[in-house]
Design a protein around this motif. Structure first.
Motif, PDB file in Angstrom:
ATOM      1  N   THR A  96       0.828  -1.207   0.000  1.00 45.60           N
ATOM      2  CA  THR A  96       0.000   0.000   0.000  1.00 45.60           C
ATOM      3  C   THR A  96       0.866   1.262   0.000  1.00 45.60           C
ATOM      4  OG1 THR A  96      -0.141  -0.201   2.414  1.00 45.60           O
ATOM      5  CG2 THR A  96      -2.000  -1.049   1.127  1.00 45.60           C
ATOM      6  N   GLN A  97       2.168   1.105   0.085  1.00 48.57           N
ATOM      7  CA  GLN A  97       3.052   2.268   0.102  1.00 48.57           C
ATOM      8  C   GLN A  97       3.072   2.966  -1.259  1.00 48.57           C
ATOM      9  OE1 GLN A  97       6.679   0.331   1.340  1.00 48.57           O
ATOM     10  NE2 GLN A  97       6.334   0.791   3.512  1.00 48.57           N
ATOM     11  N   PRO A  98       3.093   4.303  -1.265  1.00 39.13           N
ATOM     12  CA  PRO A  98       3.094   5.053  -2.529  1.00 39.13           C
ATOM     13  C   PRO A  98       4.223   4.650  -3.472  1.00 39.13           C
ATOM     14  CG  PRO A  98       2.640   6.526  -0.696  1.00 39.13           C
ATOM     15  CD  PRO A  98       2.998   5.211  -0.094  1.00 39.13           C
ATOM     16  N   ARG A  99       5.400   4.336  -2.930  1.00 38.12           N
ATOM     17  CA  ARG A  99       6.537   3.964  -3.786  1.00 38.12           C
ATOM     18  C   ARG A  99       6.227   2.720  -4.609  1.00 38.12           C
ATOM     19  NH1 ARG A  99      11.096   0.671  -0.264  1.00 38.12           N
ATOM     20  NH2 ARG A  99       9.691  -0.268   1.264  1.00 38.12           N
ATOM     21  N   HIS A 100       5.420   1.825  -4.044  1.00 42.06           N
ATOM     22  CA  HIS A 100       5.054   0.599  -4.756  1.00 42.06           C
ATOM     23  C   HIS A 100       3.909   0.852  -5.733  1.00 42.06           C
ATOM     24  CE1 HIS A 100       4.287  -3.634  -5.514  1.00 42.06           C
ATOM     25  NE2 HIS A 100       3.016  -3.441  -5.189  1.00 42.06           N
ATOM     26  N   VAL A 101       2.884   1.540  -5.267  1.00 42.47           N
ATOM     27  CA  VAL A 101       1.714   1.813  -6.113  1.00 42.47           C
ATOM     28  C   VAL A 101       2.132   2.532  -7.387  1.00 42.47           C
ATOM     29  CG1 VAL A 101      -0.465   3.078  -6.245  1.00 42.47           C
ATOM     30  CG2 VAL A 101       0.143   1.859  -4.138  1.00 42.47           C
ATOM     31  N   LYS A 102       3.013   3.490  -7.259  1.00 49.19           N
ATOM     32  CA  LYS A 102       3.482   4.271  -8.408  1.00 49.19           C
ATOM     33  C   LYS A 102       4.126   3.379  -9.463  1.00 49.19           C
ATOM     34  CE  LYS A 102       6.686   8.113  -9.476  1.00 49.19           C
ATOM     35  NZ  LYS A 102       7.709   7.360 -10.243  1.00 49.19           N
ATOM     36  N   VAL A 103       4.989   2.471  -9.037  1.00 52.66           N
ATOM     37  CA  VAL A 103       5.689   1.602  -9.979  1.00 52.66           C
ATOM     38  C   VAL A 103       4.729   0.618 -10.637  1.00 52.66           C
ATOM     39  CG1 VAL A 103       7.481  -0.173 -10.209  1.00 52.66           C
ATOM     40  CG2 VAL A 103       7.890   1.842  -8.784  1.00 52.66           C
ATOM     41  N   VAL A 104       3.825   0.040  -9.860  1.00 53.67           N
ATOM     42  CA  VAL A 104       2.843  -0.897 -10.422  1.00 53.67           C
ATOM     43  C   VAL A 104       2.050  -0.228 -11.540  1.00 53.67           C
ATOM     44  CG1 VAL A 104       0.722  -2.183  -9.937  1.00 53.67           C
ATOM     45  CG2 VAL A 104       2.658  -2.329  -8.356  1.00 53.67           C
ATOM     46  N   GLN A 105       1.579   0.964 -11.284  1.00 49.81           N
ATOM     47  CA  GLN A 105       0.777   1.663 -12.303  1.00 49.81           C
ATOM     48  C   GLN A 105       1.617   2.027 -13.522  1.00 49.81           C
ATOM     49  OE1 GLN A 105      -1.030   4.800  -9.855  1.00 49.81           O
ATOM     50  NE2 GLN A 105      -2.949   3.639  -9.851  1.00 49.81           N
ATOM     51  N   GLU A 106       2.863   2.388 -13.317  1.00 45.89           N
ATOM     52  CA  GLU A 106       3.738   2.705 -14.452  1.00 45.89           C
ATOM     53  C   GLU A 106       3.968   1.474 -15.323  1.00 45.89           C
ATOM     54  OE1 GLU A 106       7.240   4.248 -12.614  1.00 45.89           O
ATOM     55  OE2 GLU A 106       6.446   6.298 -12.413  1.00 45.89           O
ATOM     56  N   LEU A 107       4.188   0.330 -14.708  1.00 52.70           N
ATOM     57  CA  LEU A 107       4.428  -0.893 -15.469  1.00 52.70           C
ATOM     58  C   LEU A 107       3.174  -1.351 -16.204  1.00 52.70           C
ATOM     59  CD1 LEU A 107       6.698  -2.981 -13.049  1.00 52.70           C
ATOM     60  CD2 LEU A 107       7.352  -1.342 -14.825  1.00 52.70           C
ATOM     61  N   LEU A 108       2.035  -1.246 -15.535  1.00 52.85           N
ATOM     62  CA  LEU A 108       0.775  -1.608 -16.190  1.00 52.85           C
ATOM     63  C   LEU A 108       0.508  -0.718 -17.404  1.00 52.85           C
ATOM     64  CD1 LEU A 108      -1.489  -2.229 -13.070  1.00 52.85           C
ATOM     65  CD2 LEU A 108      -0.874  -3.932 -14.794  1.00 52.85           C
ATOM     66  N   GLN A 109       0.745   0.571 -17.262  1.00 52.66           N
ATOM     67  CA  GLN A 109       0.522   1.493 -18.373  1.00 52.66           C
ATOM     68  C   GLN A 109       1.463   1.170 -19.533  1.00 52.66           C
ATOM     69  OE1 GLN A 109      -1.940   4.162 -18.310  1.00 52.66           O
ATOM     70  NE2 GLN A 109      -1.517   3.839 -20.497  1.00 52.66           N
ATOM     71  N   LYS A 110       2.701   0.841 -19.215  1.00 48.37           N
ATOM     72  CA  LYS A 110       3.672   0.511 -20.255  1.00 48.37           C
ATOM     73  C   LYS A 110       3.233  -0.725 -21.032  1.00 48.37           C
ATOM     74  CE  LYS A 110       8.603  -0.380 -21.004  1.00 48.37           C
ATOM     75  NZ  LYS A 110       9.938  -0.499 -20.365  1.00 48.37           N
ATOM     76  N   LEU A 111       2.760  -1.734 -20.327  1.00 53.29           N
ATOM     77  CA  LEU A 111       2.303  -2.956 -20.987  1.00 53.29           C
ATOM     78  C   LEU A 111       1.035  -2.700 -21.808  1.00 53.29           C
ATOM     79  CD1 LEU A 111       2.864  -5.570 -18.137  1.00 53.29           C
ATOM     80  CD2 LEU A 111       4.133  -5.415 -20.282  1.00 53.29           C
ATOM     81  N   TYR A 112       0.158  -1.884 -21.281  1.00 54.02           N
ATOM     82  CA  TYR A 112      -1.078  -1.550 -22.003  1.00 54.02           C
ATOM     83  C   TYR A 112      -0.761  -0.798 -23.292  1.00 54.02           C
ATOM     84  CZ  TYR A 112      -5.802   0.242 -22.842  1.00 54.02           C
ATOM     85  OH  TYR A 112      -7.015   0.546 -23.407  1.00 54.02           O
TER      86      TYR A 112
END
Length: 520
Positions: A96-112
């Motif tokens: 739930t930490q912002p440092r993790h959430v940010k990276v997850v969303q960046e990777l998902l967007q890149k794959l999308y």
């Protein structure tokens, strides 16, 4: 500047209290890291908590609190366990930490954006316990679902999918070219067998109307991401600010090897153009009467004699004894049996008798016969020569076995030397020599004390990664600063000669004498 050796454990799920399996994985990872540090390497050690998912959301609703409050409570339990076990992790990530959430969303967007994620309708069976869709081929011969999946329901919904199948051939080839990617080797063979059958694309989302507690998809605000795309990414997201990717070792349990860590994770990284981890170490389960220790007890168990859990014994007899037991008993990669009787047998025999009693005898005799100052060895007869030669062989085997994750055998080899130290003590019998007025007997007595003390010092340094507290205490009692590196501290020497020893000490009190330590 080279990157540090980077090791991770699986992150624990925030939906219950820690048990033996959680504790063992932390200790195993910690032992690996401590060996690396003692060998002079810079190491970074990550563990953490997986905080999203349906079970957390449901549990919070039952308790009448928010999912975050629920996670906060569980985080305390797991972090306290790490402290109790002397786990030397450098970082603790919570998803739930912002440092993790940010990276997850960046990777998902890149794959999308790369077309690796698409939306489709899906009808199928869903495991609530594992939070994943399951296939007909997963059923048992009688048509039921394996216990692993818990309750399985049939659902139809629109979701986002990751093109997993597209990369199946690449992964199969990668494993062929990297036969040491997974330890032990037979686990890698299991993955190769799994990949002989076609794999399906991976559902990576849940609609918010069904699951609100998760990381929102950056390209569709009505969905949150699937547990594995969130959880697995922790290894990478936590590494970015430390500059230590790729991971050198992922330490995980065998139950999450296939498909999450051996199929989903490598393919996710490959699709993103991110370097893969160097190795996965998959350990086995702790069993009690053939059943996984973490399993919920049945009604029939209520009538059976109740034995203490390993966690209870750890809190009663100390962390170092627990660490020794789990590392000595478990052959990494295989399952191992746990019982209170087996635990206590190791505690009394290996620790209290073989090691603890020997240390106490040396302290006691050095105090009684030499004013607590260790004398020099002046006799060099076959008994002493043979013991030194045995140590050279022991040290070589011990460190080679540890480097290959064969810690249980390494400890067996080390304890063979401890037993030989005890045999040497009985053969020299310094308590008898001390009664003699003959200078030759005095020399033999002093030599035996110096020899036993040096042997125990070498053992203490060697066992530091496994029992850091006890190892440091032995060296301190012998008037030496605890060794921080193996280099220069594993060769037979006279470094203790002239040191002032401490008073006699019971390192491993009998649990029934009222003196058992709370912590080692």
């Amino acid at each position: 500047m080279s990157k540090p050796f980077y090791l991770t454990t699986a992150i624990d799920y925030a939906n219950g209290a820690p048990h033996l399996g959680h504790a063992y994985e932390k200790v195993l990872a910690d032992v690996i890291v401590r060996f690396r540090r003692m060998n002079g390497e810079d190491a970074h050690f990550l563990t953490g908590l997986d905080e999203h998912g349906q079970k957390v959301q449901q549990n919070a609703q039952k308790l009448g609190i928010t999912p975050q409050e629920c996670c906060d409570r569980v985080a305390v339990l797991f972090q306290d366990l790490c402290r109790e076990l002397a786990i030397s992790n450098d970082d603790y990530i919570r998803t739930t930490q912002p440092r993790h959430v940010k990276v997850v969303q960046e990777l998902l967007q890149k794959l999308y954006d790369a077309g690796e994620i698409y939306k489709a309708d899906y009808k199928g069976f869903y495991s609530i316990r594992q939070e994943q869709f399951v296939l007909e081929k997963d059923r048992l011969p009688d048509g039921s679902w394996p216990e692993l999946f818990g309750e399985v329901i049939e659902i139809t919904e629109s979701n986002y999918f990751f093109r997993l199948a597209k990369h199946q051939d690449w992964l199969r080839k990668y494993l062929e070219e990297n036969p040491d990617f997974i330890f032990p080797a037979f686990r890698q063979k299991n993955v190769v067998e799994f990949l002989k059958e076609p794999i399906s694309d991976l559902c990576i989302s849940r609609p918010k109307e069904r699951l609100a507690w998760g990381i929102e998809l950056p390209f569709d605000k009505d969905f949150v991401t699937y547990v594995w795309f969130d959880a697995l990414t922790n290894y990478y997201s936590a590494s970015l600010e430390k500059g230590c990717w790729p991971a050198d070792i992922h330490v995980i349990g065998k139950d999450i090897l296939v498909p999450p860590h051996a199929v989903y994770w490598p393919i996710m990284l490959h699709a993103l153009g991110i370097e893969l981890p160097k190795k996965i170490v998959a350990h086995g389960w702790w069993l009690s009467a053939g059943r996984k220790v973490s399993k919920t007890k049945t009604a029939a168990d209520a009538d059976a004699p109740q034995e203490k859990s390993a966690i209870e014994l750890m809190r009663e007899l100390g962390a170092d004894a627990f660490r020794y037991f789990v590392i000595r008993e478990m052959n990494v990669g295989q399952d191992s049996e746990y019982s209170e009787a087996l635990y206590m047998s190791r505690y009394k025999s290996d620790l209290a008798n073989d090691l603890g009693n020997m240390v106490n005898r040396v302290l006691n005799m050095t105090g009684n016969y030499c004013g607590r100052v260790l004398p020099a060895a002046s006799v060099d007869e076959p008994l002493e020569k043979n013991l030194r030669e045995l140590w050279e062989t022991t040290a070589r085997q011990y460190h080679a076995l540890a480097a290959d994750f064969q810690f249980h055998t390494a400890l067996d080899v080390l304890w063979n030397f401890v037993r030989e130290l005890n045999r040497y003590a009985n053969e020299r019998a310094p308590w008898k020599l001390a009664k003699s007025a003959d200078p030759a007997d005095r020399a033999k007595m002093e030599t035996s004390l110096a020899t036993m003390a040096e042997g125990l010092r070498l053992v203490a340094v060697a066992v530091t990664p496994v029992m850091p507290g006890i190892a440091a205490k032995i060296q301190t009692l012998f008037g030496a600063a605890p060794a921080e590196k193996f280099d220069g501290a594993q060769a037979w020497s006279d470094v203790l000669v002239g040191r002032t020893f401490g008073e006699k000490a019971i390192l491993f009190p009998r649990p029934d004498d009222g003196k058992a330590p709370k912590k080692a």
